[in-house]
Design an enzyme around this catalytic site. Structure first.
Site, short mmCIF file in Angstrom:
data_model
loop_
_atom_site.label_atom_id
_atom_site.label_comp_id
_atom_site.label_asym_id
_atom_site.label_seq_id
_atom_site.Cartn_x
_atom_site.Cartn_y
_atom_site.Cartn_z
NE ARG A 34 -3.91 -2.08 2.25
CZ ARG A 34 -4.54 -2.57 3.28
NH1 ARG A 34 -4.32 -2.07 4.50
NH2 ARG A 34 -5.42 -3.53 3.13
NE ARG A 44 19.91 -11.79 3.70
CZ ARG A 44 20.98 -11.38 3.03
NH1 ARG A 44 21.44 -10.16 3.21
NH2 ARG A 44 21.60 -12.18 2.19
#
Length: 118
Positions: free
Chosen positions: A16, A89
């Site tokens: 979005r 990560r």
């Protein structure tokens, strides 16, 4: 399951925010990192659940539960780190991989002890 739901919601919010409609998986780098982090976590979830289940039944529930919680925490940190930068990560990735290997060892030890008993 709550972790997977959280990761999926983050992908929806990123879609979005950056106006990326499904099934598109390319776009803004932030979206791509969030999408990959969610996909990577989802790919390892069946392995984690299987090892957790076998180690819990055949080795020890308490030790296995502690390992499971550490794995989930490291995966959450992995997701959070990956959403910021790809390098973010790596530390949690190694920690979660180590926890999977530990769970595998516990599962194997439990299975061997169970099936090799006289």
């Amino acid at each position: 399951v709550l972790f997977l739901a959280y990761f999926t919601l983050q992908v929806i919010y990123a879609r979005r925010k950056h106006k990326i409609s499904p099934p598109e998986t390319r776009g803004h780098p932030e979206f791509e990192r969030i999408f990959r982090a969610q996909a990577n976590c989802s790919e390892y979830f069946p392995i984690f659940i299987s090892l957790l289940w076998v180690a819990g039944i055949f080795f020890h529930q308490g030790v296995t539960a502690a390992c499971g919680l550490l794995y989930l925490y490291s995966r959450l940190r992995y997701f959070q780190g990956y959403t910021v930068t790809a390098q973010g990560r790596l530390g949690p990735l190694y920690a979660s991989a180590w926890m999977l290997w530990l769970l595998l060892g516990l599962a194997l030890a439990g299975l061997l002890a169970h099936f090799l008993q006289p």
